[in-house]
Each structure stands twice: as structure tokens, then as C-alpha cells.
Design a protein around this motif. Structure first.
Motif, PDB file in Angstrom:
ATOM      1  N   ASN A  16       0.808  -1.222   0.000  1.00  0.00           N
ATOM      2  CA  ASN A  16       0.000   0.000   0.000  1.00  0.00           C
ATOM      3  C   ASN A  16       0.842   1.273   0.000  1.00  0.00           C
ATOM      4  O   ASN A  16       0.323   2.350  -0.254  1.00  0.00           O
ATOM      5  N   ASN A  17       2.133   1.166   0.320  1.00  0.00           N
ATOM      6  CA  ASN A  17       2.992   2.336   0.357  1.00  0.00           C
ATOM      7  C   ASN A  17       3.640   2.636  -0.988  1.00  0.00           C
ATOM      8  O   ASN A  17       4.306   3.649  -1.133  1.00  0.00           O
ATOM      9  N   ASN A  18       3.475   1.764  -1.961  1.00  0.00           N
ATOM     10  CA  ASN A  18       4.095   1.969  -3.261  1.00  0.00           C
ATOM     11  C   ASN A  18       3.048   1.781  -4.354  1.00  0.00           C
ATOM     12  O   ASN A  18       2.768   0.669  -4.775  1.00  0.00           O
ATOM     13  N   ILE A  19       2.492   2.891  -4.794  1.00  0.00           N
ATOM     14  CA  ILE A  19       1.438   2.824  -5.810  1.00  0.00           C
ATOM     15  C   ILE A  19       1.901   3.389  -7.155  1.00  0.00           C
ATOM     16  O   ILE A  19       1.093   3.572  -8.059  1.00  0.00           O
ATOM     17  N   SER A  20       3.189   3.652  -7.307  1.00  0.00           N
ATOM     18  CA  SER A  20       3.678   4.316  -8.513  1.00  0.00           C
ATOM     19  C   SER A  20       3.359   3.558  -9.796  1.00  0.00           C
ATOM     20  O   SER A  20       3.037   4.176 -10.811  1.00  0.00           O
ATOM     21  N   LYS A  21       3.407   2.228  -9.780  1.00  0.00           N
ATOM     22  CA  LYS A  21       3.118   1.493 -11.014  1.00  0.00           C
ATOM     23  C   LYS A  21       1.655   1.653 -11.431  1.00  0.00           C
ATOM     24  O   LYS A  21       1.337   1.710 -12.615  1.00  0.00           O
ATOM     25  N   TYR A  22       0.778   1.797 -10.452  1.00  0.00           N
ATOM     26  CA  TYR A  22      -0.645   1.979 -10.732  1.00  0.00           C
ATOM     27  C   TYR A  22      -0.911   3.386 -11.283  1.00  0.00           C
ATOM     28  O   TYR A  22      -1.645   3.559 -12.247  1.00  0.00           O
ATOM     29  N   VAL A  23      -0.288   4.367 -10.645  1.00  0.00           N
ATOM     30  CA  VAL A  23      -0.434   5.747 -11.098  1.00  0.00           C
ATOM     31  C   VAL A  23       0.161   5.902 -12.496  1.00  0.00           C
ATOM     32  O   VAL A  23      -0.432   6.539 -13.362  1.00  0.00           O
ATOM     33  N   THR A  24       1.304   5.295 -12.721  1.00  0.00           N
ATOM     34  CA  THR A  24       1.941   5.357 -14.042  1.00  0.00           C
ATOM     35  C   THR A  24       1.031   4.777 -15.113  1.00  0.00           C
ATOM     36  O   THR A  24       0.883   5.358 -16.193  1.00  0.00           O
ATOM     37  N   ALA A  25       0.418   3.657 -14.839  1.00  0.00           N
ATOM     38  CA  ALA A  25      -0.492   3.031 -15.808  1.00  0.00           C
ATOM     39  C   ALA A  25      -1.686   3.940 -16.099  1.00  0.00           C
ATOM     40  O   ALA A  25      -2.096   4.088 -17.257  1.00  0.00           O
ATOM     41  N   ALA A  26      -2.234   4.553 -15.072  1.00  0.00           N
ATOM     42  CA  ALA A  26      -3.376   5.445 -15.252  1.00  0.00           C
ATOM     43  C   ALA A  26      -2.991   6.673 -16.067  1.00  0.00           C
ATOM     44  O   ALA A  26      -3.700   7.049 -17.009  1.00  0.00           O
ATOM     45  N   VAL A  27      -1.865   7.278 -15.738  1.00  0.00           N
ATOM     46  CA  VAL A  27      -1.427   8.482 -16.444  1.00  0.00           C
ATOM     47  C   VAL A  27      -1.052   8.156 -17.889  1.00  0.00           C
ATOM     48  O   VAL A  27      -1.352   8.924 -18.802  1.00  0.00           O
ATOM     49  N   LYS A  28      -0.431   7.018 -18.103  1.00  0.00           N
ATOM     50  CA  LYS A  28      -0.107   6.603 -19.475  1.00  0.00           C
ATOM     51  C   LYS A  28      -1.378   6.491 -20.303  1.00  0.00           C
ATOM     52  O   LYS A  28      -1.422   6.912 -21.467  1.00  0.00           O
ATOM     53  N   SER A  29      -2.424   5.965 -19.710  1.00  0.00           N
ATOM     54  CA  SER A  29      -3.708   5.841 -20.390  1.00  0.00           C
ATOM     55  C   SER A  29      -4.270   7.221 -20.743  1.00  0.00           C
ATOM     56  O   SER A  29      -4.787   7.429 -21.851  1.00  0.00           O
ATOM     57  N   ILE A  30      -4.174   8.155 -19.824  1.00  0.00           N
ATOM     58  CA  ILE A  30      -4.638   9.520 -20.084  1.00  0.00           C
ATOM     59  C   ILE A  30      -3.817  10.140 -21.213  1.00  0.00           C
ATOM     60  O   ILE A  30      -4.361  10.771 -22.128  1.00  0.00           O
ATOM     61  N   LYS A  31      -2.518   9.951 -21.175  1.00  0.00           N
ATOM     62  CA  LYS A  31      -1.641  10.479 -22.227  1.00  0.00           C
ATOM     63  C   LYS A  31      -2.054   9.923 -23.591  1.00  0.00           C
ATOM     64  O   LYS A  31      -2.143  10.655 -24.574  1.00  0.00           O
ATOM     65  N   GLU A  32      -2.331   8.627 -23.644  1.00  0.00           N
ATOM     66  CA  GLU A  32      -2.721   7.977 -24.897  1.00  0.00           C
ATOM     67  C   GLU A  32      -4.089   8.444 -25.399  1.00  0.00           C
ATOM     68  O   GLU A  32      -4.384   8.316 -26.584  1.00  0.00           O
ATOM     69  N   SER A  33      -4.903   9.019 -24.519  1.00  0.00           N
ATOM     70  CA  SER A  33      -6.211   9.519 -24.932  1.00  0.00           C
ATOM     71  C   SER A  33      -6.086  10.734 -25.853  1.00  0.00           C
ATOM     72  O   SER A  33      -7.021  11.059 -26.579  1.00  0.00           O
ATOM     73  N   GLY A  34      -4.952  11.400 -25.787  1.00  0.00           N
ATOM     74  CA  GLY A  34      -4.745  12.593 -26.594  1.00  0.00           C
ATOM     75  C   GLY A  34      -5.253  13.868 -25.948  1.00  0.00           C
ATOM     76  O   GLY A  34      -5.056  14.959 -26.483  1.00  0.00           O
ATOM     77  N   LEU A  35      -5.894  13.745 -24.795  1.00  0.00           N
ATOM     78  CA  LEU A  35      -6.383  14.929 -24.096  1.00  0.00           C
ATOM     79  C   LEU A  35      -5.218  15.653 -23.436  1.00  0.00           C
ATOM     80  O   LEU A  35      -4.229  15.028 -23.023  1.00  0.00           O
ATOM     81  N   ASN A  36      -5.342  16.964 -23.319  1.00  0.00           N
ATOM     82  CA  ASN A  36      -4.342  17.736 -22.596  1.00  0.00           C
ATOM     83  C   ASN A  36      -4.478  17.396 -21.112  1.00  0.00           C
ATOM     84  O   ASN A  36      -5.586  17.361 -20.583  1.00  0.00           O
ATOM     85  N   TYR A  37      -3.354  17.136 -20.465  1.00  0.00           N
ATOM     86  CA  TYR A  37      -3.405  16.789 -19.041  1.00  0.00           C
ATOM     87  C   TYR A  37      -2.187  17.352 -18.335  1.00  0.00           C
ATOM     88  O   TYR A  37      -1.172  17.688 -18.952  1.00  0.00           O
ATOM     89  N   GLU A  38      -2.290  17.443 -17.025  1.00  0.00           N
ATOM     90  CA  GLU A  38      -1.198  17.919 -16.183  1.00  0.00           C
ATOM     91  C   GLU A  38      -1.154  17.027 -14.949  1.00  0.00           C
ATOM     92  O   GLU A  38      -2.130  16.919 -14.207  1.00  0.00           O
ATOM     93  N   LEU A  39      -0.039  16.372 -14.752  1.00  0.00           N
ATOM     94  CA  LEU A  39       0.156  15.543 -13.569  1.00  0.00           C
ATOM     95  C   LEU A  39       0.620  16.427 -12.423  1.00  0.00           C
ATOM     96  O   LEU A  39       1.510  17.260 -12.592  1.00  0.00           O
ATOM     97  N   THR A  40       0.001  16.272 -11.262  1.00  0.00           N
ATOM     98  CA  THR A  40       0.428  16.999 -10.070  1.00  0.00           C
ATOM     99  C   THR A  40       0.798  15.980  -8.996  1.00  0.00           C
ATOM    100  O   THR A  40       0.578  14.781  -9.177  1.00  0.00           O
ATOM    101  N   GLY A  41       1.299  16.451  -7.893  1.00  0.00           N
ATOM    102  CA  GLY A  41       1.683  15.565  -6.805  1.00  0.00           C
ATOM    103  C   GLY A  41       0.493  14.902  -6.114  1.00  0.00           C
ATOM    104  O   GLY A  41       0.655  13.924  -5.388  1.00  0.00           O
ATOM    105  N   MET A  42      -0.713  15.424  -6.358  1.00  0.00           N
ATOM    106  CA  MET A  42      -1.891  14.913  -5.676  1.00  0.00           C
ATOM    107  C   MET A  42      -2.988  14.425  -6.617  1.00  0.00           C
ATOM    108  O   MET A  42      -4.069  14.060  -6.178  1.00  0.00           O
ATOM    109  N   GLY A  43      -2.721  14.422  -7.906  1.00  0.00           N
ATOM    110  CA  GLY A  43      -3.746  13.994  -8.852  1.00  0.00           C
ATOM    111  C   GLY A  43      -3.369  14.379 -10.272  1.00  0.00           C
ATOM    112  O   GLY A  43      -2.246  14.783 -10.540  1.00  0.00           O
TER     113      GLY A  43
END
Length: 100
Positions: A16-43
Motif C-alpha cells: 500500500n505504500n508503493n502505488i507508482s506502477k498503478y499511477v503510471t499506468a493510469a497516467v499513461k492511459s490519459i496520455k494515450e487519450s490525446g487529451l491535454n493533461y497535467e500531472l500533479t503531486g496529488m492527482g
């Protein structure tokens, strides 16, 4: 323009203390959507033209977290659907910074 802020939290994972692989997968999916996005430290913040575009991108991001092995996914989504003006995330930040 629609702007949104969302966060995805995997639940039922081994470390539960290491969620980076999950966040990376989610953000990669957003990137692939083609929508403009901004990753922040909290979302992640996203810009979309339609609610369907936004919901589809968030749906795919959630599915990617499940594919990484999460047994449960908790997603928080905040949406600003403003139709009287076309304001991007950067426009909103500039407005505040110009007032400081």
C-alpha cells in the motif's frame, strides 16, 4: 471547455505504500487519450471538449489500474464544465497569478 481533476487510488494491493506502477499506468492511459493533461503531486488534471471524452479517458485509466492487479479502485473526480467561456487549466492559473 471542461476541466477536471481526478485521483485514482488502488485498494487491495500488496504494498500500500508503493502505488507508482498503478499511477503510471493510469497516467499513461490519459496520455494515450490525446487529451491535454497535467500531472500533479496529488492527482491529474485534464481538459476535454465533452463529458463523453472525459468519462472515457477516466474509465480507461481506471481499467488500467485493475489490469495492474488492484482488486478495488477508488476514484475521485471533480469537474468544472463551464460553457460561457473557453478557459484552459493554464488560463485559470494565470488569472490567479496575475492577481497576486
Amino acid at each position: 471547455m471542461i476541466t477536471a481533476d481526478f485521483g485514482i487510488i488502488p485498494i487491495g494491493i500488496e504494498d500500500n505504500n508503493n502505488i507508482s506502477k498503478y499511477v503510471t499506468a493510469a497516467v499513461k492511459s490519459i496520455k494515450e487519450s490525446g487529451l491535454n493533461y497535467e500531472l500533479t503531486g496529488m492527482g491529474t488534471q485534464i481538459e476535454a471538449q465533452t463529458l463523453d471524452e472525459l468519462y472515457e479517458a477516466v474509465k480507461k485509466a481506471q481499467e488500467e489500474v485493475f489490469k495492474c492487479g488492484s482488486e478495488r479502485v477508488y476514484t475521485v473526480l471533480k469537474i468544472d464544465d463551464r460553457r460561457d467561456r473557453n478557459r484552459s487549466l493554464k488560463d485559470k492559473i494565470k488569472t490567479v497569478n496575475d492577481s497576486i
